[in-house]
Design a protein around this motif. Structure first.
Motif, PDB file in Angstrom:
ATOM      1  N   THR A 162       0.788  -1.361  -0.011  1.00 39.89           N
ATOM      2  CA  THR A 162      -0.096   0.099   0.071  1.00 39.89           C
ATOM      3  C   THR A 162       0.824   1.190   0.106  1.00 39.89           C
ATOM      4  N   ASP A 163       1.823   1.433   1.020  1.00 39.26           N
ATOM      5  CA  ASP A 163       2.567   2.513   1.059  1.00 39.26           C
ATOM      6  C   ASP A 163       3.438   2.988  -0.026  1.00 39.26           C
ATOM      7  N   LEU A 164       4.076   1.729  -0.912  1.00 33.95           N
ATOM      8  CA  LEU A 164       4.776   1.977  -1.921  1.00 33.95           C
ATOM      9  C   LEU A 164       3.991   1.988  -3.252  1.00 33.95           C
ATOM     10  N   ASP A 165       2.674   1.695  -3.350  1.00 33.99           N
ATOM     11  CA  ASP A 165       1.796   1.821  -4.370  1.00 33.99           C
ATOM     12  C   ASP A 165       2.550   0.561  -5.573  1.00 33.99           C
ATOM     13  N   LEU A 166       2.773  -0.462  -5.002  1.00 27.49           N
ATOM     14  CA  LEU A 166       3.323  -1.439  -5.680  1.00 27.49           C
ATOM     15  C   LEU A 166       2.457  -2.240  -6.790  1.00 27.49           C
ATOM     16  N   GLY A 167       1.054  -2.149  -6.534  1.00 28.82           N
ATOM     17  CA  GLY A 167       0.193  -2.486  -7.493  1.00 28.82           C
ATOM     18  C   GLY A 167      -0.118  -3.814  -7.597  1.00 28.82           C
ATOM     19  N   THR A 168       0.401  -4.727  -6.645  1.00 24.60           N
ATOM     20  CA  THR A 168       0.009  -6.008  -6.554  1.00 24.60           C
ATOM     21  C   THR A 168      -0.896  -6.444  -5.549  1.00 24.60           C
ATOM     22  N   GLN A 169      -1.873  -6.978  -5.607  1.00 29.84           N
ATOM     23  CA  GLN A 169      -2.682  -7.444  -4.716  1.00 29.84           C
ATOM     24  C   GLN A 169      -2.379  -8.648  -3.820  1.00 29.84           C
ATOM     25  N   ILE A 170      -2.394  -8.248  -2.392  1.00 29.57           N
ATOM     26  CA  ILE A 170      -1.985  -9.431  -1.650  1.00 29.57           C
ATOM     27  C   ILE A 170      -3.033 -10.156  -0.999  1.00 29.57           C
ATOM     28  N   VAL A 171      -2.986 -11.503  -1.290  1.00 32.73           N
ATOM     29  CA  VAL A 171      -3.901 -12.575  -1.040  1.00 32.73           C
ATOM     30  C   VAL A 171      -3.518 -13.380   0.123  1.00 32.73           C
ATOM     31  N   PRO A 172      -4.094 -13.361   1.380  1.00 30.75           N
ATOM     32  CA  PRO A 172      -3.945 -14.119   2.572  1.00 30.75           C
ATOM     33  C   PRO A 172      -4.008 -15.599   2.163  1.00 30.75           C
ATOM     34  N   CYS A 173      -3.649 -16.493   2.584  1.00 35.26           N
ATOM     35  CA  CYS A 173      -3.864 -17.919   2.631  1.00 35.26           C
ATOM     36  C   CYS A 173      -4.028 -18.684   3.823  1.00 35.26           C
ATOM     37  N   PRO A 174      -4.790 -19.298   4.182  1.00 34.32           N
ATOM     38  CA  PRO A 174      -5.006 -20.072   5.439  1.00 34.32           C
ATOM     39  C   PRO A 174      -3.716 -20.936   5.795  1.00 34.32           C
ATOM     40  N   ILE A 175      -3.502 -21.218   7.137  1.00 32.81           N
ATOM     41  CA  ILE A 175      -2.419 -22.228   7.333  1.00 32.81           C
ATOM     42  C   ILE A 175      -2.732 -23.526   7.130  1.00 32.81           C
ATOM     43  N   VAL A 176      -1.719 -24.490   6.644  1.00 30.59           N
ATOM     44  CA  VAL A 176      -1.882 -25.783   6.290  1.00 30.59           C
ATOM     45  C   VAL A 176      -1.356 -26.263   7.503  1.00 30.59           C
ATOM     46  N   ARG A 177      -1.857 -27.625   7.967  1.00 30.30           N
ATOM     47  CA  ARG A 177      -1.253 -28.035   9.364  1.00 30.30           C
ATOM     48  C   ARG A 177      -1.210 -29.647   8.983  1.00 30.30           C
ATOM     49  N   GLU A 178      -0.263 -30.180   9.775  1.00 29.54           N
ATOM     50  CA  GLU A 178      -0.049 -31.683   9.752  1.00 29.54           C
ATOM     51  C   GLU A 178      -1.363 -32.393  10.481  1.00 29.54           C
ATOM     52  N   SER A 179      -1.770 -33.634  10.392  1.00 31.60           N
ATOM     53  CA  SER A 179      -2.889 -34.150  10.787  1.00 31.60           C
ATOM     54  C   SER A 179      -3.103 -33.959  12.363  1.00 31.60           C
ATOM     55  N   ASP A 180      -1.689 -33.670  13.021  1.00 28.68           N
ATOM     56  CA  ASP A 180      -1.904 -33.451  14.637  1.00 28.68           C
ATOM     57  C   ASP A 180      -2.105 -32.118  15.119  1.00 28.68           C
ATOM     58  N   GLY A 181      -2.165 -31.210  14.078  1.00 28.70           N
ATOM     59  CA  GLY A 181      -1.903 -29.698  14.310  1.00 28.70           C
ATOM     60  C   GLY A 181      -0.836 -28.935  13.994  1.00 28.70           C
ATOM     61  N   LEU A 182       0.337 -29.572  13.821  1.00 27.73           N
ATOM     62  CA  LEU A 182       1.430 -28.731  13.764  1.00 27.73           C
ATOM     63  C   LEU A 182       1.527 -28.102  12.378  1.00 27.73           C
ATOM     64  N   ALA A 183       1.699 -26.718  12.414  1.00 28.82           N
ATOM     65  CA  ALA A 183       1.597 -25.880  11.223  1.00 28.82           C
ATOM     66  C   ALA A 183       2.905 -26.228  10.335  1.00 28.82           C
ATOM     67  N   MET A 184       2.570 -26.766   9.024  1.00 26.53           N
ATOM     68  CA  MET A 184       3.827 -27.133   8.023  1.00 26.53           C
ATOM     69  C   MET A 184       4.926 -26.047   7.975  1.00 26.53           C
ATOM     70  N   SER A 185       6.044 -26.359   7.990  1.00 31.46           N
ATOM     71  CA  SER A 185       7.068 -25.580   7.833  1.00 31.46           C
ATOM     72  C   SER A 185       8.410 -26.112   7.326  1.00 31.46           C
ATOM     73  N   SER A 186       9.073 -25.543   6.498  1.00 27.18           N
ATOM     74  CA  SER A 186      10.121 -26.292   6.029  1.00 27.18           C
ATOM     75  C   SER A 186      11.221 -26.392   7.102  1.00 27.18           C
ATOM     76  N   ARG A 187      11.159 -25.831   8.254  1.00 27.70           N
ATOM     77  CA  ARG A 187      12.084 -25.976   9.481  1.00 27.70           C
ATOM     78  C   ARG A 187      11.780 -26.924  10.086  1.00 27.70           C
TER      79      ARG A 187
END
Ligand code: AMP
Length: 280
Positions: A162-187
């Motif tokens: 917004t501040d820099l008028d970059l002109g790209t729409q930002i789309v938030p996407c929900p967190i994908v989790r493992e079956s036990d609830g741990l948020a997926m992460s490369s780490r």
């Protein structure tokens, strides 16, 4: 799918793709998992073509962080991109592609970048903003897809755009989790079998705070204390647990359903983060 290493070629190819319709961008640091693929799927649903970037951005790592040992699997990543219908993967193999000799201009984010991750990882969001601004400028993507997994990053990038008028729409996407609830992460790849079991305590803590909120508990210290309990029991070293207004990222006077509970903790040597609204 075309794979490019050169920024000049990436810019030119995105230009060509944009002539056929909206271009979606998914910036990543690679070692792709189902969370990344969900971003690509969302981008595909909203765009004519999708560009994925795979770049472990040195500018967002602190001197004592895991830059040199960050997990990498370029061939696996490219196979996942191909299978997900990506049009172009931009995977520079040299840091000099984006930070050539003489590079000296960085994007400095404002107060949204100050608390939480920003406080623990000085310079982190400056590095994120700089590389994201460059990727937006090169691709001129119509929309870019970011995971709520990194909630503060999402907010900082929205504000910068917004501040820099970059002109790209930002789309938030929900967190994908493992079956036990741990948020997926490369780490998560760093975790030993024992640590992997204990890591679920972050999402357990979120669940407990949400359940307490549903019973009309509104005292921040009680909600935060309850969220910490599973991590304490699992012997994690808590970095922070905080409640934040989703817009300002400041602590809310009275927690609301959309107040964000944000957690960071070390599970062994691995730093994990997670977050969710109090009202799921
Ligand atoms: P990274 O490769 O960690 O820089 O992440 C690239 C993008 O994927 C960021 O927008 C992240 O927020 C997003 N992401 C990472 N993990 C997840 C997840 N478990 N669910 C949804 N998005 C994610």
């Amino acid at each position: 799918m075309i794979v490019l290493e050169s920024a000049v070629e990436f810019r030119a190819h995105c230009e060509t793709l944009r002539q056929e319709g909206p271009l979606g961008l998914v910036p990543t640091m690679g070692f792709l998992h189902a969370g990344h693929v969900s971003l690509i799927d969302q981008a595909r649903a909203q765009s004519r073509h999708v560009a994925v970037t795979i770049f472990v951005n040195p500018a967002q790592f602190g001197p004592r962080e895991d830059l040199s040992r960050y997990p990498r699997d370029l061939q696996g990543d490219l196979a996942k991109c191909q299978a997900a219908g990506v049009a172009v993967a931009f995977a520079p193999t040299s840091n000099e592609t984006l930070y050539p000799p003489g590079f000296q201009t960085y994007v400095e984010p404002g107060p949204l970048a100050a608390p939480l991750e920003g406080e623990r990882r000085p310079g982190h969001f400056r590095g994120v903003c700089t590389v994201v601004a460059k990727l937006f400028t090169l691709s001129r993507a119509d929309a870019a897809f970011f995971g709520e997994k990194d909630f503060q990053q999402l907010r900082v990038v929205q504000q910068m755009t917004t501040d820099l008028d970059l002109g790209t729409q930002i789309v938030p996407c929900p967190i994908v989790r493992e079956s036990d609830g741990l948020a997926m992460s490369s780490r998560n790849a760093y975790l030993s079998a024992d640590e992997r079991k204990r890591a679920v305590s972050l999402s357990r803590g979120i669940g407990i705070a949400q359940a307490l909120y549903a019973t009309s508990e509104r005292r921040p210290s009680f909600l935060i204390g309850a969220a910490m309990e599973p991590m304490r029991m699992a012997d994690l070293r808590i970095d922070y647990v905080a409640l934040a207004d989703p817009n300002t990222l400041l602590p809310p006077e009275t927690p609301q359903g959309n107040s964000r509970l944000l957690l960071a903790a070390f599970c062994g040597a691995t730093r994990l983060i997670d977050n969710a609204p109090l009202e799921p």
